[in-house]
Design a protein around this motif. Structure first.
Motif, mmCIF file in Angstrom:
data_model
loop_
_atom_site.group_PDB
_atom_site.id
_atom_site.type_symbol
_atom_site.label_atom_id
_atom_site.label_comp_id
_atom_site.label_asym_id
_atom_site.label_seq_id
_atom_site.Cartn_x
_atom_site.Cartn_y
_atom_site.Cartn_z
ATOM 1 N N HIS A 169 78.763 16.700 35.503
ATOM 2 C CA HIS A 169 77.465 16.154 35.102
ATOM 3 C C HIS A 169 77.213 16.599 33.666
ATOM 4 O O HIS A 169 78.010 17.332 33.076
ATOM 5 C CB HIS A 169 76.346 16.693 35.998
ATOM 6 N N HIS A 198 73.823 8.334 39.521
ATOM 7 C CA HIS A 198 73.779 9.040 38.230
ATOM 8 C C HIS A 198 72.458 8.778 37.493
ATOM 9 O O HIS A 198 71.873 9.665 36.888
ATOM 10 C CB HIS A 198 74.975 8.595 37.390
ATOM 11 N N CYS A 239 70.680 13.475 33.662
ATOM 12 C CA CYS A 239 72.113 13.672 33.638
ATOM 13 C C CYS A 239 72.701 12.674 32.637
ATOM 14 O O CYS A 239 72.362 11.500 32.651
ATOM 15 C CB CYS A 239 72.695 13.446 35.022
ATOM 16 N N GLU A 295 76.104 12.251 32.032
ATOM 17 C CA GLU A 295 77.539 12.000 32.255
ATOM 18 C C GLU A 295 77.647 11.242 33.569
ATOM 19 O O GLU A 295 77.134 11.718 34.589
ATOM 20 C CB GLU A 295 78.280 13.343 32.359
ATOM 21 N N CYS A 350 78.235 10.189 37.022
ATOM 22 C CA CYS A 350 78.657 11.103 38.090
ATOM 23 C C CYS A 350 78.589 10.460 39.460
ATOM 24 O O CYS A 350 78.569 11.145 40.465
ATOM 25 C CB CYS A 350 77.793 12.358 38.042
ATOM 26 N N MET A 386 69.195 11.053 38.409
ATOM 27 C CA MET A 386 69.449 12.487 38.422
ATOM 28 C C MET A 386 68.618 13.064 37.288
ATOM 29 O O MET A 386 69.116 13.616 36.333
ATOM 30 C CB MET A 386 70.949 12.732 38.229
HETATM 31 CU CU1 CUA Z 1 75.033 13.765 37.327
HETATM 32 CU CU2 CUA Z 1 75.331 11.832 36.015
#
Ligand code: CUA
Length: 415
Positions: free
Chosen positions: A198, A241, A233, A235, A237, A244
């Protein structure tokens, strides 16, 4: 139309391509373009931008902003210079309709070649030196924090554990997604993951830093002013995602410790239906023991779910003083009884593929149980009311304009 003329005549007949005339035209068009861009840039409504990267609120974000400005202005100078040179050269040395010969064809000019090799090298050096200095500053700031906070990237939410403060005391408080920090203190986040990678990002406070398995990344954040700083977040994931999200709530130090104390005191209670209830002890509904396989409530008897890096993927957020949180499902839903009921009814329909949906699906809990759980969950607040956030009778956030959370309906906001 030109009539008979010799070469000499053709060379001198260039009234519109004088150096001064070209300059004037280039400057006029350039000036007009700049004015138009400025006017366009000023257009548009003033809106709240919680994820803005151009409004730094910490020394770290401030240094990133300085680098950004440096690169921006250098790039602008280079851009304007190059464009000017191209336009000027094209106009000044073009073959006019009066010219009978091709303009002189020039190949190679050592002095120019050296100049345009040296200039970019100098520009890159001007960027490189402060960039490296800034990186080392960040590293130094992350070595000695006033407060250590462990952050675990989960799918798809953030688990938070408060460690040692500047007095050397282990605060040992667990929470999720809404991170309270003392203003003006250097908080070092120890970022780690036991699943995928992440990235922890609060644009107004810091740059992105990866949250990865098998390695702890340290990130220093000092919030200059009290306030709420939104993060997410950064990245990819997995399925959720985009949901997040988290926030950092910076409050004065005394308020921070008041909050810590309420979290430590927790919500004393029992799930045993036959237990006697001394004063201050709440009875949790029996069905809540199902929740306790994955969730924790500080102070609740039989609360023993594993947390942190050792926790299984199905482990869920700590629910201590849950009623004081603004959102549930990592920024997806405003925390109010209607949304909680939706969530408990079928978490997989609200946030597909989340791990709670592997245990609770539609029909797992009946209406009676959902109501009991809802009442209990919204009773999870400090005796004197919430320190951060509002009391659950008035669901916070529901009326807050521009906050990056979903509307009270279950459908995600489209921001
Ligand atoms: Cu955790 Cu994107």
């Amino acid at each position: 139309m030109n009539g008979p003329s010799d070469d000499g005549m053709a060379q001198s007949a260039r009234p519109t391509t004088s150096r001064r005339g070209i300059m004037r035209r280039v400057l006029t068009f350039g000036g007009l373009a700049i004015v138009a861009l400025t006017i366009l840039a000023a257009c548009g409504p003033e809106v709240e931008k919680p994820y803005t990267t151009t409004s730094p609120a910490s020394p770290t974000a401030e240094s990133i902003q300085s680098l950004y400005k440096l690169v921006f202005w250098l790039a602008l100078v280079v851009f304007v210079g190059v464009q000017f040179a191209i336009v000027y050269t094209a106009l000044r040395f073009r073959r006019t309709r009066f010219a009978r010969r091709r303009p002189a064809q020039i190949h190679g000019n050592t002095r120019l070649e050296i100049t345009w090799t040296v200039i970019p090298a100098v520009v890159l050096l001007i960027i490189l030196i402060p960039t490296i200095t800034t990186l080392y500053d960040f590293d130094a700031a992350a070595q000695n924090g006033d407060l250590e906070v462990d952050v675990y990237g989960k799918q798809w939410w953030w688990e938070v554990n408060y460690g040692e403060d500047e007095r050397g005391e282990d605060l040992d408080v667990w929470t999720a997604n809404e991170i309270v920090v003392p203003v003006g203190k250097n908080v070092v986040f120890n970022l780690q993951s036991n699943n995928v990678i992440h990235s922890f990002w609060v644009p107004r406070l810091s740059g992105k830093l990866d949250v990865m398995p098998g390695h702890v990344n340290r990130l220093s954040i000092t919030a200059d002013e009290p306030g709420v700083y939104y993060g997410e977040c950064a990245e990819f994931c997995g399925a959720q995602h985009a949901w997040m999200r988290f926030k950092i709530v910076a409050v004065p130090e005394n308020e921070f410790y008041t909050w810590i104390n309420t979290m430590r005191a927790g919500n004393v209670g029992t799930t045993n239906p036959d237990a006697e209830l001394p004063e201050g002890v709440t009875r949790a509904p029996e069905i809540f023991s199902v929740c306790l396989a994955c969730h924790q409530v500080n102070g609740l008897e039989s609360s023993a779910a594993i947390q942190g890096i050792e926790a299984p993927r199905t482990n869920g957020p700590d629910l201590t003083n849950l009623a004081c949180r603004e959102t549930i499902a990592a920024g997806m839903l405003i925390n109010n009884p209607e949304n909680m009921a939706l969530w408990l009814h079928d978490p997989g329909a609200v946030k597909p593929e989340n791990y709670m949906a592997t245990v609770i699906e539609e029909g797992t809990l009946d209406e009676q149980q959902i109501q009991e759980l809802n009442e209990y969950l919204f009773s999870l607040q400090p005796e004197g009311g919430c320190v951060i956030g509002e009391s659950p009778d008035v669901p916070s956030g529901a009326s807050s304009v521009g906050s990056p959370v979903a509307s009270p309906a279950a459908t995600p906001a489209d921001d």
